[in-house]
Motif scaffolding. Structure first.
Motif, PDB file in Angstrom:
ATOM      1  N   VAL A 144      89.648  30.089  42.325  1.00 16.72           N
ATOM      2  CA  VAL A 144      90.736  29.273  41.763  1.00 16.72           C
ATOM      3  C   VAL A 144      90.285  27.826  41.582  1.00 16.72           C
ATOM      4  CG1 VAL A 144      93.083  28.452  42.129  1.00 16.72           C
ATOM      5  CG2 VAL A 144      92.457  30.781  42.793  1.00 16.72           C
ATOM      6  N   GLY A 145      89.535  27.318  42.560  1.00 16.16           N
ATOM      7  CA  GLY A 145      89.152  25.912  42.497  1.00 16.16           C
ATOM      8  C   GLY A 145      88.056  25.623  41.504  1.00 16.16           C
ATOM      9  N   LEU A 146      87.142  26.582  41.316  1.00 14.74           N
ATOM     10  CA  LEU A 146      85.944  26.297  40.519  1.00 14.74           C
ATOM     11  C   LEU A 146      85.964  26.858  39.109  1.00 14.74           C
ATOM     12  CD1 LEU A 146      83.165  24.941  40.670  1.00 14.74           C
ATOM     13  CD2 LEU A 146      82.234  27.076  41.545  1.00 14.74           C
ATOM     14  N   LEU A 147      86.660  27.964  38.886  1.00 16.81           N
ATOM     15  CA  LEU A 147      86.599  28.611  37.571  1.00 16.81           C
ATOM     16  C   LEU A 147      87.054  27.691  36.440  1.00 16.81           C
ATOM     17  CD1 LEU A 147      87.712  32.331  37.989  1.00 16.81           C
ATOM     18  CD2 LEU A 147      85.485  31.438  37.315  1.00 16.81           C
ATOM     19  N   ASN A 148      87.968  26.771  36.751  1.00 18.43           N
ATOM     20  CA  ASN A 148      88.439  25.843  35.713  1.00 18.43           C
ATOM     21  C   ASN A 148      87.304  25.010  35.122  1.00 18.43           C
ATOM     22  OD1 ASN A 148      91.392  26.260  36.027  1.00 18.43           O
ATOM     23  ND2 ASN A 148      91.033  25.447  38.071  1.00 18.43           N
ATOM     24  N   TYR A 149      86.249  24.802  35.916  1.00 20.02           N
ATOM     25  CA  TYR A 149      85.221  23.835  35.525  1.00 20.02           C
ATOM     26  C   TYR A 149      83.945  24.478  35.002  1.00 20.02           C
ATOM     27  CZ  TYR A 149      88.155  20.733  38.334  1.00 20.02           C
ATOM     28  OH  TYR A 149      89.210  20.031  38.847  1.00 20.02           O
ATOM     29  N   VAL A 150      83.850  25.808  35.005  1.00 21.50           N
ATOM     30  CA  VAL A 150      82.596  26.459  34.612  1.00 21.50           C
ATOM     31  C   VAL A 150      82.145  26.059  33.209  1.00 21.50           C
ATOM     32  CG1 VAL A 150      81.524  28.695  34.110  1.00 21.50           C
ATOM     33  CG2 VAL A 150      82.818  28.371  36.226  1.00 21.50           C
ATOM     34  N   PRO A 151      83.021  26.051  32.180  1.00 19.03           N
ATOM     35  CA  PRO A 151      82.551  25.624  30.846  1.00 19.03           C
ATOM     36  C   PRO A 151      82.023  24.196  30.834  1.00 19.03           C
ATOM     37  CG  PRO A 151      84.663  26.759  30.687  1.00 19.03           C
ATOM     38  CD  PRO A 151      84.429  26.513  32.140  1.00 19.03           C
ATOM     39  N   ALA A 152      82.698  23.296  31.566  1.00 20.16           N
ATOM     40  CA  ALA A 152      82.249  21.907  31.606  1.00 20.16           C
ATOM     41  C   ALA A 152      80.899  21.791  32.321  1.00 20.16           C
ATOM     42  CB  ALA A 152      83.291  21.035  32.299  1.00 20.16           C
ATOM     43  N   LEU A 153      80.728  22.539  33.411  1.00 17.83           N
ATOM     44  CA  LEU A 153      79.449  22.523  34.126  1.00 17.83           C
ATOM     45  C   LEU A 153      78.331  23.085  33.250  1.00 17.83           C
ATOM     46  CD1 LEU A 153      80.623  23.737  37.649  1.00 17.83           C
ATOM     47  CD2 LEU A 153      79.844  21.438  37.061  1.00 17.83           C
ATOM     48  N   ALA A 154      78.659  24.068  32.415  1.00 20.92           N
ATOM     49  CA  ALA A 154      77.656  24.648  31.519  1.00 20.92           C
ATOM     50  C   ALA A 154      77.166  23.628  30.497  1.00 20.92           C
ATOM     51  CB  ALA A 154      78.233  25.871  30.815  1.00 20.92           C
ATOM     52  N   LEU A 155      78.039  22.725  30.065  1.00 20.44           N
ATOM     53  CA  LEU A 155      77.657  21.704  29.087  1.00 20.44           C
ATOM     54  C   LEU A 155      76.881  20.547  29.718  1.00 20.44           C
ATOM     55  CD1 LEU A 155      80.987  21.455  27.046  1.00 20.44           C
ATOM     56  CD2 LEU A 155      78.844  22.527  26.322  1.00 20.44           C
ATOM     57  N   GLY A 156      76.975  20.413  31.053  1.00 19.34           N
ATOM     58  CA  GLY A 156      76.328  19.289  31.717  1.00 19.34           C
ATOM     59  C   GLY A 156      75.114  19.701  32.522  1.00 19.34           C
ATOM     60  N   PRO A 157      75.247  19.832  33.832  1.00 18.44           N
ATOM     61  CA  PRO A 157      74.068  20.065  34.676  1.00 18.44           C
ATOM     62  C   PRO A 157      73.349  21.378  34.421  1.00 18.44           C
ATOM     63  CG  PRO A 157      76.112  20.243  35.947  1.00 18.44           C
ATOM     64  CD  PRO A 157      76.474  19.670  34.626  1.00 18.44           C
ATOM     65  N   ILE A 158      74.062  22.431  34.023  1.00 17.31           N
ATOM     66  CA  ILE A 158      73.386  23.717  33.791  1.00 17.31           C
ATOM     67  C   ILE A 158      72.466  23.630  32.578  1.00 17.31           C
ATOM     68  CG2 ILE A 158      73.749  26.136  33.175  1.00 17.31           C
ATOM     69  CD1 ILE A 158      76.293  26.082  34.861  1.00 17.31           C
ATOM     70  N   VAL A 159      72.955  23.049  31.479  1.00 17.90           N
ATOM     71  CA  VAL A 159      72.116  22.863  30.295  1.00 17.90           C
ATOM     72  C   VAL A 159      70.932  21.960  30.622  1.00 17.90           C
ATOM     73  CG1 VAL A 159      72.027  21.776  28.023  1.00 17.90           C
ATOM     74  CG2 VAL A 159      73.899  23.302  28.584  1.00 17.90           C
ATOM     75  N   GLU A 160      71.183  20.897  31.357  1.00 20.85           N
ATOM     76  CA  GLU A 160      70.107  19.970  31.711  1.00 20.85           C
ATOM     77  C   GLU A 160      69.034  20.665  32.558  1.00 20.85           C
ATOM     78  OE1 GLU A 160      69.543  15.524  33.714  1.00 20.85           O
ATOM     79  OE2 GLU A 160      71.481  16.562  33.829  1.00 20.85           O
ATOM     80  N   HIS A 161      69.461  21.523  33.461  1.00 25.82           N
ATOM     81  CA  HIS A 161      68.495  22.259  34.288  1.00 25.82           C
ATOM     82  C   HIS A 161      67.654  23.196  33.432  1.00 25.82           C
ATOM     83  CE1 HIS A 161      66.874  24.514  37.701  1.00 25.82           C
ATOM     84  NE2 HIS A 161      67.207  25.617  37.055  1.00 25.82           N
ATOM     85  N   LEU A 162      68.284  23.908  32.507  1.00 26.22           N
ATOM     86  CA  LEU A 162      67.548  24.845  31.660  1.00 26.22           C
ATOM     87  C   LEU A 162      66.543  24.120  30.775  1.00 26.22           C
ATOM     88  CD1 LEU A 162      70.469  27.252  30.634  1.00 26.22           C
ATOM     89  CD2 LEU A 162      68.663  27.655  32.336  1.00 26.22           C
ATOM     90  N   VAL A 163      66.914  22.934  30.305  1.00 28.54           N
ATOM     91  CA  VAL A 163      65.987  22.154  29.478  1.00 28.54           C
ATOM     92  C   VAL A 163      64.822  21.640  30.316  1.00 28.54           C
ATOM     93  CG1 VAL A 163      65.751  20.028  28.139  1.00 28.54           C
ATOM     94  CG2 VAL A 163      67.747  21.490  27.806  1.00 28.54           C
ATOM     95  N   LEU A 164      65.121  21.197  31.536  1.00 25.42           N
ATOM     96  CA  LEU A 164      64.093  20.616  32.405  1.00 25.42           C
ATOM     97  C   LEU A 164      63.106  21.667  32.896  1.00 25.42           C
ATOM     98  CD1 LEU A 164      63.284  17.912  33.765  1.00 25.42           C
ATOM     99  CD2 LEU A 164      64.658  18.605  35.723  1.00 25.42           C
ATOM    100  N   TRP A 165      63.594  22.872  33.199  1.00 29.79           N
ATOM    101  CA  TRP A 165      62.751  23.911  33.782  1.00 29.79           C
ATOM    102  C   TRP A 165      62.416  25.013  32.778  1.00 29.79           C
ATOM    103  CZ3 TRP A 165      60.784  23.490  38.672  1.00 29.79           C
ATOM    104  CH2 TRP A 165      61.332  22.483  39.466  1.00 29.79           C
ATOM    105  N   LYS A 166      62.443  24.684  31.507  1.00 34.91           N
ATOM    106  CA  LYS A 166      62.196  25.701  30.486  1.00 34.91           C
ATOM    107  C   LYS A 166      60.746  26.218  30.568  1.00 34.91           C
ATOM    108  CE  LYS A 166      61.226  22.116  27.035  1.00 34.91           C
ATOM    109  NZ  LYS A 166      61.621  21.507  25.761  1.00 34.91           N
TER     110      LYS A 166
END
Length: 599
Positions: free
Chosen positions: A577-599
């Protein structure tokens, strides 16, 4: 994680448990209004002066009105103090009046226990403003959170008289401040001062630096114009900077309540990375323990007041499991270093002569282990103090503080707010369990019915709405985009972090966002105020509804809320309940940045 990181985590948790138990027991006595006579005699003049009777319990609505009025007056006072500080005493550095938008943001920030700072403390606030405005609100905002937790716990503990009485706000805030926050902060401030945290009213000092910086500058003639040689070139001369301004001030006293009250506002812009605020490894450890001390103690308070210590242990266990997982994620992420530096021949391996890993933005005095643990603690609690720059964390390392805040600041959380936030999730968990087994949900003998679920839904949804809507506004508006220092996913993370920190009343920042502008000062102030009080009011309404209900006896069909099964259910509810609201936003920020950095 290295063995040293595990050792530090274990030492922290053991010391925390040993100190939290007695504090929790004492808080339970205050919650139950069992105050010794000598304390009552000390309090009596304060109650006579304010015209209140501490034994007179309030209806939840009256309690909420008193709380809102008290905090609104506090915000007005802190705003006025900042605007008038240029003409007030205890201003040896001659600080000018704070701008209207920054003063408004800061007043809301410290009253709401957020302590977000869009300014540099040592170059903006006078000693008087730091002490009479910011430090005082550090006490009162913390006491407010504990008072709300007391009201909710009483709602569970009371047998039900149909009146919805939850206690006396004025008595709660007086006793918490006088008998808990002030004594602990005083002792801690003395220890800090003994360890090298400064505490004075001296003027700022000009000191000679150990290293000098030489540079060339044009030499001017008597008329002030640059001199030129026969070829028309300016005549240059060597100039050397030999001094540095060192800010002074009453730091130890503010540092103590900053940590004990999970406030987080730094006297200096570098916050707890500054050697005058955090000079030694011992001070660093004490600061981390101080942040979690009262949030952990309130779990024991909960168990004592409701008459079943297993309930308090269950809540504490859920908090601890999520916290340890967060530390296990952030520490290796920082120890892994930055892959972009490897092709450049930079050695990031741990060794006898270097810490290794991602040391950018971290103090060499603390290293990765203590910095990562501090980052997890300060964002698990609603504190916001930092001993390293979160903007320099790796993408996954930076996502951990984000996620801890987005869970609703319930992993220990702020003083009071962590417990009442977790209890809101606990009621939601038993409601979900009740739906699965086809029974009316009960928690601690109180039925969780339609009215309570509506209020719980409001309390849970307030923060995600503020965070996501605020982030959307900031990335669309030109004034919002103007503050981004880094393009792409990291720039988005900076905005998301700022709104998450503000709405969840944390106060830490990614620091790459230029937030001291009218746009961000106004937007973040709105998020801070509503994130605090738009959640407190429904929580108090739930407390009143529970206090009015009769307590039902335990039967064979009652869901046990103290074992591993319930702890797992509670953790699952918080995460889903607490985290699912933010998954799309997290995907646009730190998750994308991690994938780019560790590609």
């Amino acid at each position: 994680m290295t063995s040293s990181a595990w050792g530090l985590l274990a030492l922290f948790l053991v010391l925390l448990g040993l100190l939290a138990w007695p504090v929790g027991k004492f808080l339970a006595a205050l919650c139950n209004e069992r105050v010794p006579r000598w304390m009552q005699r000390v309090e009596a003049p304060l109650y006579r002066l304010s015209g209140t009777r501490p034994e007179q319990s309030m209806h939840w609505l009256r309690y909420a009105f008193a709380l809102l009025a008290f905090n609104a007056i506090g915000a007005i006072f802190v705003y006025a103090l900042q605007r008038l500080q240029a003409w007030l005493p205890l201003n040896p550095a001659g600080m000018a009046a704070v701008s209207p938008d920054s003063a408004f943001n800061t007043a809301v920030s410290f009253v709401s226990n957020t302590n977000w700072q869009g300014y540099a403390g040592e170059s903006t606030m006078s000693y008087l403003t730091q002490m009479l405005g910011l430090s005082v609100q550090n006490f009162f905002s913390a006491a407010t959170g504990i008072a709300v937790a007391f009201a909710l716990v009483r709602g569970f503990a009371r047998r039900g008289d149909g009146k919805g009485l939850v206690g006396n706000f004025w008595a709660d805030i007086t006793r918490v401040t006088l008998w808990v926050l002030v004594p602990i902060s005083f002792v801690l401030a003395v220890v800090f001062a003994g360890q090298g945290v400064i505490q004075n009213f001296d003027a700022y000092k000009e000191v000679s630096t150990l290293e000098t910086t030489a540079f060339q500058q044009p030499r001017n003639g008597a008329d002030g114009q640059p001199l030129k040689d026969e070829k028309g070139q300016p005549v240059m001369e060597d100039a050397t900077t030999k001094t540095q301004t060192l800010a002074m001030g009453p730091v130890a006293s503010q540092e103590a309540i900053k940590m004990v009250g999970t406030n987080g506002g730094g006297f200096f812009n570098a916050n707890s990375a500054h050697p005058y605020e955090n000079p030694t490894a011992l001070v660093n450890l004490l600061q981390m323990i101080a942040i979690f001390l009262i949030p952990a103690a309130l779990c024991f308070t909960f168990g004592h007041v409701v008459g079943d210590m297993r309930q308090g242990w269950a809540v504490l266990a859920a908090m601890t499991v999520m916290f340890v997982v967060a530390v296990i994620v952030i520490t290796p992420a920082e120890q892994a270093g930055n892959p972009l530096l490897t092709p450049l021949g930079v050695d990031q391996m741990h060794g006898a002569l270097q810490a290794g890993g991602n040391m950018e933005g971290k103090e060499v005095r603390f290293g990765i282990d203590a910095s990562s643990l501090f980052a997890a603690i300060t964002t698990a609690a609603s504190c916001g103090a930092v001993n390293g720059m979160h903007d320099s964390l790796t993408p996954i390392g930076g996502m951990v503080p984000l996620v801890l805040m987005q869970l609703g600041e319930v992993v220990f959380g702020g003083v009071g707010s962590g417990l009442y936030g977790m209890l809101i999730f606990a009621m939601l968990a038993v409601f979900i369990a009740g739906l699965m087994i086809g029974r009316t949900p009960e928690y601690l003998g109180k039925k969780i019915e339609v009215r309570e679920m509506k209020l719980i839904s409001i309390a849970i949804l307030v923060t995600p709405i503020l965070v996501l809507a605020g982030t959307a506004v900031a990335v669309i508006a030109d004034a919002g985009k103007a503050g981004i220092a880094n393009p792409g996913a990291h720039g988005f993370s900076e905005i998301l972090y700022a709104l998450t920190s503000a709405a969840n009343n944390n106060g830490s920042a990614f620091a790459g966002l230029s937030a001291n502008t009218p746009f961000y000062n106004g937007l973040l102030a709105l998020a801070m105020w509503l994130g605090r009080f738009a959640m407190i009011v429904p929580v108090l309404a739930v407390a009143g509804a529970l206090a009015a209900k009769k307590r039902l006896p335990v039967t064979s069909g009652t869901l046990p809320t103290h074992g591993p099964l319930f702890v797992s259910l509670l953790i699952g509810t918080v995460l889903l309940v607490g985290l699912l609201n933010y998954v799309p936003a997290l995907a646009l920020g730190p998750i994308v940045e991690h994938l780019v950095l560790w590609k």
